[in-house]
Structures are given as C-alpha cells and as structure tokens.
Scaffold this motif. Structure first.
Motif, PDB file in Angstrom:
ATOM      1  N   PRO A  53       0.825  -1.207   0.000  1.00  0.00           N
ATOM      2  CA  PRO A  53       0.000   0.000   0.000  1.00  0.00           C
ATOM      3  C   PRO A  53       0.859   1.257   0.000  1.00  0.00           C
ATOM      4  O   PRO A  53       1.945   1.289   0.604  1.00  0.00           O
ATOM      5  N   LYS A  79      -6.431   2.304  -3.865  1.00  0.00           N
ATOM      6  CA  LYS A  79      -5.966   2.904  -2.609  1.00  0.00           C
ATOM      7  C   LYS A  79      -5.034   4.087  -2.875  1.00  0.00           C
ATOM      8  O   LYS A  79      -4.994   5.043  -2.086  1.00  0.00           O
ATOM      9  N   THR A 115     -13.926  -5.549   2.732  1.00  0.00           N
ATOM     10  CA  THR A 115     -13.349  -4.760   3.826  1.00  0.00           C
ATOM     11  C   THR A 115     -13.099  -3.324   3.382  1.00  0.00           C
ATOM     12  O   THR A 115     -13.703  -2.393   3.906  1.00  0.00           O
ATOM     13  N   PHE A 116     -12.211  -3.135   2.440  1.00  0.00           N
ATOM     14  CA  PHE A 116     -11.969  -1.795   1.890  1.00  0.00           C
ATOM     15  C   PHE A 116     -13.183  -1.342   1.085  1.00  0.00           C
ATOM     16  O   PHE A 116     -13.695  -0.240   1.258  1.00  0.00           O
ATOM     17  N   ILE A 117     -13.647  -2.217   0.192  1.00  0.00           N
ATOM     18  CA  ILE A 117     -14.899  -2.017  -0.533  1.00  0.00           C
ATOM     19  C   ILE A 117     -15.944  -2.908   0.128  1.00  0.00           C
ATOM     20  O   ILE A 117     -15.712  -4.094   0.329  1.00  0.00           O
ATOM     21  N   THR A 118     -17.089  -2.357   0.449  1.00  0.00           N
ATOM     22  CA  THR A 118     -18.082  -3.123   1.210  1.00  0.00           C
ATOM     23  C   THR A 118     -19.381  -3.354   0.461  1.00  0.00           C
ATOM     24  O   THR A 118     -20.311  -3.921   1.018  1.00  0.00           O
ATOM     25  N   ASP A 171     -13.657  -6.614  -1.999  1.00  0.00           N
ATOM     26  CA  ASP A 171     -12.986  -7.460  -1.000  1.00  0.00           C
ATOM     27  C   ASP A 171     -13.746  -7.570   0.313  1.00  0.00           C
ATOM     28  O   ASP A 171     -13.358  -8.329   1.199  1.00  0.00           O
ATOM     29  N   GLN A 200      -2.342  -8.698  -1.940  1.00  0.00           N
ATOM     30  CA  GLN A 200      -2.849  -7.338  -1.789  1.00  0.00           C
ATOM     31  C   GLN A 200      -3.832  -7.032  -2.934  1.00  0.00           C
ATOM     32  O   GLN A 200      -3.599  -7.401  -4.085  1.00  0.00           O
ATOM     33  N   ASN A 219      -6.590  -4.021  -4.773  1.00  0.00           N
ATOM     34  CA  ASN A 219      -7.015  -2.624  -4.914  1.00  0.00           C
ATOM     35  C   ASN A 219      -5.902  -1.618  -4.620  1.00  0.00           C
ATOM     36  O   ASN A 219      -6.175  -0.501  -4.176  1.00  0.00           O
ATOM     37  N   SER A 258     -14.306   4.355   3.988  1.00  0.00           N
ATOM     38  CA  SER A 258     -13.276   5.205   4.572  1.00  0.00           C
ATOM     39  C   SER A 258     -12.943   6.419   3.726  1.00  0.00           C
ATOM     40  O   SER A 258     -12.270   7.343   4.194  1.00  0.00           O
ATOM     41  N   VAL A 263     -16.248   2.792  -1.052  1.00  0.00           N
ATOM     42  CA  VAL A 263     -15.217   2.714  -0.011  1.00  0.00           C
ATOM     43  C   VAL A 263     -15.651   3.587   1.173  1.00  0.00           C
ATOM     44  O   VAL A 263     -15.568   4.804   1.108  1.00  0.00           O
TER      45      VAL A 263
END
Length: 564
Positions: free
Chosen positions: A96, A208, A337-340, A335, A202, A204, A251, A249
């Motif tokens: 990342p 990111k 988590t990052f994308i929900t 995924d 890893q 995305n 976040s 995302v």
C-alpha cells in the motif's frame, strides 16, 4: 460463456488478439478476430503510447506557494493558470502507498516545468515510465488566493487499468480550471499487475492510491485557494470505474463531496474476492517467483512484470475466470473490507447521499465494433455473434424483444449498426441508467446525460466510422469537458462552454444547472425515468431498451450472470 468483453471501449486492449473459425463476440466465450501482433494492436489504440514526459513546457518558473508540506514551486503555461506537478504518495512494490509528508517534484526532478513520468505500462520506452509514479498535476487559476474557498476536481484517467497517465492527450486542465473557477488535479495511479494483481494477495492497490491522492489534496488545496470539503472526483472509462469504486469505499466518503462518472463500462462489475484469488494463483507462477519470496519479486524487472507476465495474464485471464473479461481482467475487487458493496444489482444497495453526474456517449461501442468487423456483417453472422456473446437464454430474449431490430443499408445487409447499439446499451448506457435508478432509490441524487456531439479523440480516426458526422465514439467526450479540442467547430465550442458551465455549477452546488443560464433544465433522475438529457442537442435520450424491466431484469448484465 464469459463476460461481454468484446463490446468494450476503444481502450480495451486485447479483444482482437486471436482468431476463431466461427465469427462471434466470443470464441470459447469471447470475441475472436483475425490474429494481430499484440504490439501492433496495442500501438493502434487511441491513446498516446510514446511520449517524452520530462520535457519542459514554455512558461515562467519560480511560482511558489507555501503549503503544510513545504513550498510548492510551479510554472505558468498560460497567463491565467499556474501548473504544479507533485509526488502525492510513495509505495514499495506490491505494498500500500503512503501519503507524501513533504512537497516534492515527481521523479526526483529539480525542474518545476517537468511533467511526471507515467506509471509502468506495456509498449512504451522504458525512459518514459517509473515505478515511482504516484504523481499529480494541479492546475490553479492565478486569481485564487488563500481563503478563496473554491472547489477542486480530481480527475482519474482511463486506460483499462493497464495504460494511461496524467499527461494523456486532452488532459491539460488549464481551460477547465479557468472556466469552472476551480482547482483541477489530474492524477496517476499504479496500473496493471503493479496496481491490481499482487502475488502477495494485496488487492485494490491502484484504488488505494487514489484515496491517498484525496488525502494529499485535502492537506494542500487550502494553500492554493481551495476548500478541502469541496472536492469532486471525476473520471472516464476505467477511470470512471475507479470513481464508482470510491463511492463503495466507506473510509473515503469524507474525502469528497460529489462524483462525475463518464463512460463507465458498468456491465462488468467489480471482481469478487474468490475470482481474484484464482487470478492471483494464475499470475504468480508467470513471475517465476513464489508469492513469499520478496527478494525474487523485488528483483524482477518492470518488463518482466508489465510486459512478459502482465500481457500473458491480460490475454489469458478470461480463460481462468470468465468474469474477468478479456478487456479488464486487472480491476477493482469487492474485497468486503476496503470495498463493502458491489454497488450493483447483485446485492442490497447501501444508503447513499452524494450527488453524482453520469454520462455516456452516443456510440460507445463504435470503435470496437467497426475495428473488429471492417466488413459488413450478414444476418447469419450477426445471430451467431449475439448467441455466442450472451448465451442461449439471453439470446432468445434479445431476439424476441424486437428492441434490436435488423438495420441494413439500401444495397447490402450489414448488422454492424445493430451490434454497435447492442454493445453500447449492454456494456455502458443501460447499465449506467440502472445504476442511476439504484442510486436515487437509495437516497442520492443523479443527473444522467448522453453526448450527441463530441471531438474525435486521438487515435479514433483509425476507425472511419468514428469520424462520420454525428458519431460520438468512446473517449470523444474528454476534450469537450477539458476544453482542449484543437480546432473546435461551432457545435463543439458551444458544447464546451455549456459543459464547463454545468460542471462549474455541479462542483459548487451539486446541481448541473447554472443559475440564471439559458441552458435547458437538466432534470434529476427518478427511480424509473432517468431523464437523460442530450448533450449537444435538445431533448432527452430515447429510452429504447434501457427500461427497468429489460436490461438487468429480463436480460441480465454480466455482473449478474457471474454474481460478482
């Protein structure tokens, strides 16, 4: 049967790379054409693939702005707009990225006029790219000062997640920044295998990177006269797909206020985590390193990764995971988590509140169809293509609906116009309209448009169809929005002025109707009728097959077929 990769945009790289005994949109589930040398195919794409990126432009150097990260030095290309190139983040290979903590010119340059090297990609000279490529270019009107509080538009370039840069044709943001009284930031992000298919699992990474670009902007735009709470993200084609991903995302939601999505091939959807794992399992052995051997992985040359392994993967991933498509096998992954959310019709759509602007061009699939089929397509071939592309069940519904009736010339049968409409509707237009309805139903506002006037993007002239009067092929909206058409005619000039006025209004208010203007009212989309305005002519787009009961219901999109 695999995803509808053939009817993709002119940026989709490998759709003509092999032959099939039976003409079809898929051979063994995908499109087949006469074999072309991969390098010749790539170099024929309507994107700039060879350029010198570190050549200084004309202008006065020494413009300086104090930022929390240090002094920003820029240059002036035109008397009313300053340009600043900067490195916004850094990253180790397949790790990342981290937001920059100091203001630094790209690629270690000391020349404030220099443009950033592009991210590694196939078939360009090695001197034109660098793995240290997480850079952006800021275009700032000279009238702005600290406290001006203007919006910022962050543009993400397209290129099938494989190619492209902040210095692609038409992406000079000077005219757009000036017309919209805003800051325009054009960014780069890791492409291909380096950004989207890491052997260490890893996902995305390229996406990111764009979040870190937003984090960087939020820190520095106030120093240039921007308001960090007024950032709009925008992009075209795979860049538009990245914008849609940013909307998924959690976040990232506090980092931007609104979004502009131009020509996103929404039919494909995001990849599922399980599909990504299968693709990763195929990709890693191509590197001749194990997934855990960091010494071996770090020792690989960029050509080993991008060209040797990357193009092998690009050509063959569709055989491993049909949902990958032949056109965008390296892309965003849902995924969990990052994308929900997949932000499509395969799962419950989340509550949303941001205003979005969605657009397509009239003939999205024109470049691909007419390049793929240079000669007339007779009826027998047409039915084989549609059947091979969509499978028996969808084929029967399509043929039985009469929505895609045969179009022939006065002298000979030719079903290419029908294929072009079918491709445009299924991959782009109707999928976009479905997304707009979902967005509005769940709390957001959406404005939908269709370009009927465009400016032929560099490379599109390779396909004579795309140069015909009234035809607007994929990418032909880019130079309209940026105001970079080399010699615009009266219709193009009028649309440039209109779109930049509408974008200014959208950046400031979330509504593309400028106060006090004489432009037609751009009505917001509803839960059924999306009220798609024609951009370049009057009235609204014909609904045709893009009804709630047809695409996405009677005929499923590819993301529904593959449940990704």
């Amino acid at each position: 049967m695999v995803a509808l990769s053939v009817l993709v945009s002119s940026l989709l790289l490998a759709s003509h790379a092999w032959a099939s005994p039976v003409p079809s949109l898929y051979s063994d589930a995908h499109l087949s054409f006469p074999p072309l040398d991969p390098k010749s195919w790539f170099c024929a794409l309507p994107i700039k693939t060879a350029r010198k990126l570190l050549c200084p432009r004309q202008g006065s150097d020494g413009l300086s702005v104090d930022t929390p990260l240090g002094t920003a030095l820029g240059t002036m290309d035109i008397p009313t707009v300053n340009r600043y190139a900067v490195k916004y983040a850094s990253a180790d290979r397949w790790a990342p990225s981290a937001v920059a903590t100091t203001w630094e010119l790209p690629n270690g340059s000391t020349n404030v006029s220099a443009l950033p090297l592009m991210c590694p990609q196939p078939y360009v000279d090695d001197s034109t790219f660098s793995e240290d490529c997480l850079s952006m270019i800021l275009y700032v009107p000279t009238t702005l000062t600290v406290g001006s509080g203007v919006p910022t538009l962050m543009w993400i370039h397209g290129g099938s997640f494989m190619v492209g840069s902040a210095t692609d044709p038409g992406l000079d943001g000077s005219a757009l920044a000036l017309a919209t009284d805003s800051i325009v930031a054009v960014i780069q992000y890791r492409l291909g295998a380096l950004g989207f298919i890491a052997p260490n699992g890893q996902t995305n990474l390229g996406l990111k990177d764009t979040v870190n670009a937003l984090n960087f902007l939020s820190k520095v735009v106030p120093s240039f006269g921007g308001d960090a709470s007024k950032i709009t993200v925008a992009g075209q084609s795979s860049g538009a797909n990245m914008i849609r991903a940013l909307l998924a995302v959690p976040s990232a939601q506090s980092l931007f206020q609104s979004a502009i999505i131009q020509s996103d091939p929404m039919d494909y959807g995001f990849l599922s985590a399980s599909d990504q794992q299968q693709l990763q399992d195929y990709f890693t052995p191509l590197l001749n390193c194990t997934a855990t051997d960091t010494t071996c992985l770090n020792a690989l040359s960029l050509d080993d990764i991008v060209t040797t392994a990357g193009l092998d993967f690009y050509s063959n991933a569709v055989y491993v995971v049909p949902a990958a498509t032949q056109s965008e096998p390296m892309r965003v992954v849902n995924d969990g988590t990052f994308i929900t959310s997949p932000l499509d019709s395969t799962a419950a759509f989340p509550a949303v509140d941001k205003p979005i602007l969605l657009s397509n061009v009239a003939d999205e699939a024109g470049y691909t169809i007419y390049l793929s089929f240079p000669d007339a397509v007779p009826e027998s071939e047409y039915t084989e293509i549609v059947n091979g592309t969509f499978g028996a069940a969808r084929y029967q519904t399509l043929m039985g609906s009469q929505l895609y009736t045969v179009q022939t010339s006065t002298t000979t049968e030719d079903y290419r116009p029908q294929l072009q409409v079918l491709g445009t509707d299924s991959v782009w237009r109707c999928a976009t309209w479905t997304f707009a309805r979902n967005w509005v139903t769940n709390g957001g506002s959406a404005y939908v448009g269709l370009y009927t006037v465009g400016a032929s993007y560099p490379g599109n002239s390779a396909v004579p169809y795309c140069t015909q009067a009234g035809v607007v092929c994929h990418q032909d909206d880019i130079e309209i929005v940026f105001g970079t058409v080399p010699s615009p005619d009266s219709a193009q000039s009028a649309l440039i002025t209109e779109m930049q006025a509408r974008y200014k209004s959208f950046l400031y208010t979330g509504n593309p109707n400028p106060s006090g203007s004489s432009y037609a009212n751009w009505q917001a989309a509803g839960t059924s009728d999306v009220n798609a305005i024609l951009l370049g002519s009057s009235g609204e787009a014909t609904v045709g097959a893009c009804t709630p009961s047809f695409w996405g219901d009677s005929v499923q999109y590819d993301y529904q077929v593959y449940d990704i």
